[in-house]
Design a protein around this motif. Structure first.
Motif, PDB file in Angstrom:
ATOM      1  N   GLN A 149       0.830  -1.209   0.000  1.00 33.34           N
ATOM      2  CA  GLN A 149       0.000   0.000   0.000  1.00 33.34           C
ATOM      3  C   GLN A 149       0.862   1.255   0.000  1.00 33.34           C
ATOM      4  OE1 GLN A 149      -2.238  -0.896   3.540  1.00 33.34           O
ATOM      5  NE2 GLN A 149      -3.833  -2.021   2.416  1.00 33.34           N
ATOM      6  N   LYS A 150       1.912   1.281   0.825  1.00 26.57           N
ATOM      7  CA  LYS A 150       2.795   2.446   0.886  1.00 26.57           C
ATOM      8  C   LYS A 150       3.493   2.680  -0.450  1.00 26.57           C
ATOM      9  CE  LYS A 150       5.512   2.846   4.515  1.00 26.57           C
ATOM     10  NZ  LYS A 150       6.347   2.478   5.686  1.00 26.57           N
ATOM     11  N   ALA A 151       3.748   1.615  -1.199  1.00 26.43           N
ATOM     12  CA  ALA A 151       4.415   1.735  -2.498  1.00 26.43           C
ATOM     13  C   ALA A 151       3.459   2.142  -3.611  1.00 26.43           C
ATOM     14  CB  ALA A 151       5.099   0.417  -2.847  1.00 26.43           C
ATOM     15  N   GLY A 152       2.166   2.230  -3.294  1.00 26.14           N
ATOM     16  CA  GLY A 152       1.205   2.669  -4.301  1.00 26.14           C
ATOM     17  C   GLY A 152       0.478   1.555  -5.024  1.00 26.14           C
ATOM     18  N   LEU A 153       0.746   0.291  -4.639  1.00 27.89           N
ATOM     19  CA  LEU A 153       0.007  -0.798  -5.252  1.00 27.89           C
ATOM     20  C   LEU A 153      -1.427  -0.774  -4.753  1.00 27.89           C
ATOM     21  CD1 LEU A 153       3.135  -1.813  -5.126  1.00 27.89           C
ATOM     22  CD2 LEU A 153       2.128  -3.989  -5.782  1.00 27.89           C
ATOM     23  N   ARG A 154      -2.351  -1.172  -5.613  1.00 33.79           N
ATOM     24  CA  ARG A 154      -3.769  -1.172  -5.274  1.00 33.79           C
ATOM     25  C   ARG A 154      -4.260  -2.594  -5.045  1.00 33.79           C
ATOM     26  NH1 ARG A 154      -6.392   3.032  -9.652  1.00 33.79           N
ATOM     27  NH2 ARG A 154      -5.036   4.788  -9.146  1.00 33.79           N
ATOM     28  N   TYR A 155      -5.108  -2.727  -4.050  1.00 34.37           N
ATOM     29  CA  TYR A 155      -5.715  -4.023  -3.739  1.00 34.37           C
ATOM     30  C   TYR A 155      -6.658  -4.407  -4.871  1.00 34.37           C
ATOM     31  CZ  TYR A 155      -8.476  -7.517  -1.207  1.00 34.37           C
ATOM     32  OH  TYR A 155      -9.113  -8.673  -0.816  1.00 34.37           O
ATOM     33  N   GLU A 156      -6.495  -5.630  -5.389  1.00 34.62           N
ATOM     34  CA  GLU A 156      -7.329  -6.105  -6.488  1.00 34.62           C
ATOM     35  C   GLU A 156      -8.243  -7.247  -6.086  1.00 34.62           C
ATOM     36  OE1 GLU A 156      -4.787  -6.801  -9.884  1.00 34.62           O
ATOM     37  OE2 GLU A 156      -4.907  -4.677 -10.392  1.00 34.62           O
ATOM     38  N   GLY A 157      -7.982  -7.860  -4.944  1.00 35.43           N
ATOM     39  CA  GLY A 157      -8.897  -8.901  -4.524  1.00 35.43           C
ATOM     40  C   GLY A 157      -8.253 -10.006  -3.722  1.00 35.43           C
ATOM     41  N   LEU A 158      -9.135 -10.831  -3.180  1.00 33.85           N
ATOM     42  CA  LEU A 158      -8.735 -11.992  -2.399  1.00 33.85           C
ATOM     43  C   LEU A 158      -8.843 -13.225  -3.288  1.00 33.85           C
ATOM     44  CD1 LEU A 158      -8.013 -13.090   0.473  1.00 33.85           C
ATOM     45  CD2 LEU A 158     -10.464 -13.543   0.732  1.00 33.85           C
ATOM     46  N   LEU A 159      -7.749 -13.936  -3.406  1.00 35.95           N
ATOM     47  CA  LEU A 159      -7.716 -15.179  -4.167  1.00 35.95           C
ATOM     48  C   LEU A 159      -7.901 -16.306  -3.149  1.00 35.95           C
ATOM     49  CD1 LEU A 159      -4.646 -14.243  -6.381  1.00 35.95           C
ATOM     50  CD2 LEU A 159      -7.065 -13.939  -6.918  1.00 35.95           C
ATOM     51  N   ARG A 160      -9.129 -16.798  -3.042  1.00 33.86           N
ATOM     52  CA  ARG A 160      -9.479 -17.764  -2.006  1.00 33.86           C
ATOM     53  C   ARG A 160      -8.793 -19.103  -2.235  1.00 33.86           C
ATOM     54  NH1 ARG A 160     -15.108 -18.834  -2.084  1.00 33.86           N
ATOM     55  NH2 ARG A 160     -14.874 -18.633  -4.309  1.00 33.86           N
ATOM     56  N   GLU A 161      -8.104 -19.564  -1.190  1.00 34.46           N
ATOM     57  CA  GLU A 161      -7.395 -20.851  -1.215  1.00 34.46           C
ATOM     58  C   GLU A 161      -6.620 -21.026  -2.521  1.00 34.46           C
ATOM     59  OE1 GLU A 161      -9.951 -24.092  -0.021  1.00 34.46           O
ATOM     60  OE2 GLU A 161     -10.550 -23.043   1.809  1.00 34.46           O
ATOM     61  N   GLN A 162      -5.903 -19.978  -2.906  1.00 33.16           N
ATOM     62  CA  GLN A 162      -5.207 -19.977  -4.189  1.00 33.16           C
ATOM     63  C   GLN A 162      -3.974 -20.872  -4.204  1.00 33.16           C
ATOM     64  OE1 GLN A 162      -2.383 -17.433  -5.404  1.00 33.16           O
ATOM     65  NE2 GLN A 162      -2.920 -17.472  -7.563  1.00 33.16           N
ATOM     66  N   MET A 163      -3.392 -21.084  -3.042  1.00 34.31           N
ATOM     67  CA  MET A 163      -2.163 -21.872  -2.988  1.00 34.31           C
ATOM     68  C   MET A 163      -2.246 -22.877  -1.839  1.00 34.31           C
ATOM     69  SD  MET A 163       0.573 -18.769  -3.498  1.00 34.31           S
ATOM     70  CE  MET A 163       1.941 -19.699  -4.156  1.00 34.31           C
ATOM     71  N   ILE A 164      -1.490 -23.948  -1.990  1.00 38.46           N
ATOM     72  CA  ILE A 164      -1.292 -24.876  -0.874  1.00 38.46           C
ATOM     73  C   ILE A 164       0.140 -24.651  -0.413  1.00 38.46           C
ATOM     74  CG2 ILE A 164      -1.197 -27.269  -0.130  1.00 38.46           C
ATOM     75  CD1 ILE A 164      -3.249 -27.893  -2.346  1.00 38.46           C
ATOM     76  N   ILE A 165       0.266 -24.098   0.785  1.00 41.00           N
ATOM     77  CA  ILE A 165       1.568 -23.760   1.334  1.00 41.00           C
ATOM     78  C   ILE A 165       1.748 -24.534   2.635  1.00 41.00           C
ATOM     79  CG2 ILE A 165       3.078 -21.893   2.144  1.00 41.00           C
ATOM     80  CD1 ILE A 165       2.256 -21.425  -0.724  1.00 41.00           C
ATOM     81  N   LYS A 166       2.836 -25.300   2.690  1.00 42.99           N
ATOM     82  CA  LYS A 166       3.160 -26.056   3.898  1.00 42.99           C
ATOM     83  C   LYS A 166       1.970 -26.900   4.357  1.00 42.99           C
ATOM     84  CE  LYS A 166       6.228 -22.276   4.874  1.00 42.99           C
ATOM     85  NZ  LYS A 166       6.340 -20.987   5.530  1.00 42.99           N
ATOM     86  N   GLY A 167       1.262 -27.464   3.376  1.00 46.32           N
ATOM     87  CA  GLY A 167       0.167 -28.383   3.656  1.00 46.32           C
ATOM     88  C   GLY A 167      -1.189 -27.753   3.912  1.00 46.32           C
ATOM     89  N   SER A 168      -1.296 -26.426   3.827  1.00 45.35           N
ATOM     90  CA  SER A 168      -2.575 -25.755   4.088  1.00 45.35           C
ATOM     91  C   SER A 168      -3.024 -24.926   2.894  1.00 45.35           C
ATOM     92  CB  SER A 168      -2.442 -24.808   5.291  1.00 45.35           C
ATOM     93  OG  SER A 168      -2.130 -25.533   6.446  1.00 45.35           O
ATOM     94  N   ASN A 169      -4.344 -24.864   2.699  1.00 42.18           N
ATOM     95  CA  ASN A 169      -4.898 -23.964   1.691  1.00 42.18           C
ATOM     96  C   ASN A 169      -4.784 -22.543   2.213  1.00 42.18           C
ATOM     97  OD1 ASN A 169      -5.789 -25.996  -0.113  1.00 42.18           O
ATOM     98  ND2 ASN A 169      -7.525 -26.382   1.218  1.00 42.18           N
ATOM     99  N   VAL A 170      -4.250 -21.650   1.384  1.00 36.35           N
ATOM    100  CA  VAL A 170      -3.960 -20.294   1.830  1.00 36.35           C
ATOM    101  C   VAL A 170      -4.672 -19.284   0.942  1.00 36.35           C
ATOM    102  CG1 VAL A 170      -2.103 -18.606   2.204  1.00 36.35           C
ATOM    103  CG2 VAL A 170      -1.702 -21.024   2.705  1.00 36.35           C
ATOM    104  N   ASP A 171      -5.374 -18.343   1.586  1.00 30.64           N
ATOM    105  CA  ASP A 171      -5.964 -17.211   0.876  1.00 30.64           C
ATOM    106  C   ASP A 171      -4.857 -16.188   0.614  1.00 30.64           C
ATOM    107  OD1 ASP A 171      -8.459 -18.404   1.186  1.00 30.64           O
ATOM    108  OD2 ASP A 171      -9.060 -17.119   2.856  1.00 30.64           O
ATOM    109  N   ILE A 172      -4.861 -15.633  -0.590  1.00 32.25           N
ATOM    110  CA  ILE A 172      -3.821 -14.703  -1.017  1.00 32.25           C
ATOM    111  C   ILE A 172      -4.458 -13.376  -1.420  1.00 32.25           C
ATOM    112  CG2 ILE A 172      -2.028 -14.289  -2.773  1.00 32.25           C
ATOM    113  CD1 ILE A 172      -1.270 -16.581  -0.897  1.00 32.25           C
ATOM    114  N   LYS A 173      -3.886 -12.279  -0.950  1.00 30.65           N
ATOM    115  CA  LYS A 173      -4.322 -10.952  -1.380  1.00 30.65           C
ATOM    116  C   LYS A 173      -3.464 -10.520  -2.557  1.00 30.65           C
ATOM    117  CE  LYS A 173      -6.389  -9.228   2.842  1.00 30.65           C
ATOM    118  NZ  LYS A 173      -6.380  -8.181   3.879  1.00 30.65           N
ATOM    119  N   MET A 174      -4.134  -9.997  -3.593  1.00 30.34           N
ATOM    120  CA  MET A 174      -3.451  -9.556  -4.807  1.00 30.34           C
ATOM    121  C   MET A 174      -3.431  -8.036  -4.851  1.00 30.34           C
ATOM    122  SD  MET A 174      -1.973  -9.957  -7.752  1.00 30.34           S
ATOM    123  CE  MET A 174      -2.219 -11.538  -8.524  1.00 30.34           C
ATOM    124  N   TYR A 175      -2.254  -7.489  -5.089  1.00 29.57           N
ATOM    125  CA  TYR A 175      -2.047  -6.054  -5.282  1.00 29.57           C
ATOM    126  C   TYR A 175      -1.335  -5.847  -6.609  1.00 29.57           C
ATOM    127  CZ  TYR A 175      -3.393  -4.605  -0.576  1.00 29.57           C
ATOM    128  OH  TYR A 175      -4.095  -4.311   0.564  1.00 29.57           O
TER     129      TYR A 175
END
Length: 184
Positions: A149-175
């Motif tokens: 946010q400080k760098a000026g990137l804009r929030y574009e959305g939540l990518l629900r359970e977009q990745m499996i990281i360390k065995g868990s489904n992870v929601d990812i915020k996209m900027y």
């Protein structure tokens, strides 16, 4: 787009972004072994210096193949490697890229990462002529989100359970930020 540009050294007020070498193993291990640092990244916490050396060999291989990769973040005053940043990917056809970063916990909340991201964005837009630069973070990683946010990137959305990281489904915020937004 000159892929050899991906390894150019960048300099800001307090930091130098440069190629990573095998000599950086101890400094990288010092933060990669920290469970708090590895909590919100895709890679596993390093358990031994061998984990760090294996990672370094991958980065160096990317350099040798002229692929987008990471820079060491070096504090000018101490000449210590305090983190890494760079390109997750670059899509030259669409003039789009994604950045990623990690910082030693000792250097959190001092504005270092905002300084780094600003350098990368400027390089991406004004040297590589990218049109769009993206960054993602785990949904609960509010510190990384603030950097974006400080760098000026804009929030574009939540990518629900977009990745499996360390065995868990992870929601990812996209900027993301566009070249015209950066230059205005």
């Amino acid at each position: 787009m000159e892929t050899t540009n991906f390894n150019q050294q960048l300099v800001s007020n307090r930091l130098v972004l440069r190629r990573i070498t095998l000599d950086d193993a101890k400094d990288i291990f010092d933060y990669a072994v920290d469970g708090e640092v590895s909590r919100f990244v895709t890679w596993e916490q390093h358990r031994s210096i061998e984990d760090t050396l294996a990672f370094l060999n991958i980065v160096i291989q990317k350099y040798d193949n002229k692929q987008p990769s990471d820079w060491a973040i070096v504090e000018k005053q101490s000449n210590k490697l305090i983190g890494m940043c760079g390109w997750v990917y670059v899509n030259e056809n669409h003039r789009r890229a994604e950045i990623g970063y990690v910082l030693s916990r000792k250097y959190w909340n001092q504005g270092y990462m905002s300084e780094v991201v600003s350098q990368i964005l400027d390089f991406g837009f004004n040297t590589l002529n990218l049109n769009r630069i993206e960054a993602r973070c785990f949904a609960e990683n509010t510190a990384s989100e603030r950097v974006m946010q400080k760098a000026g990137l804009r929030y574009e959305g939540l990518l629900r359970e977009q990745m499996i990281i360390k065995g868990s489904n992870v929601d990812i915020k996209m900027y993301a930020i566009l070249q015209k937004e950066w230059n205005s």
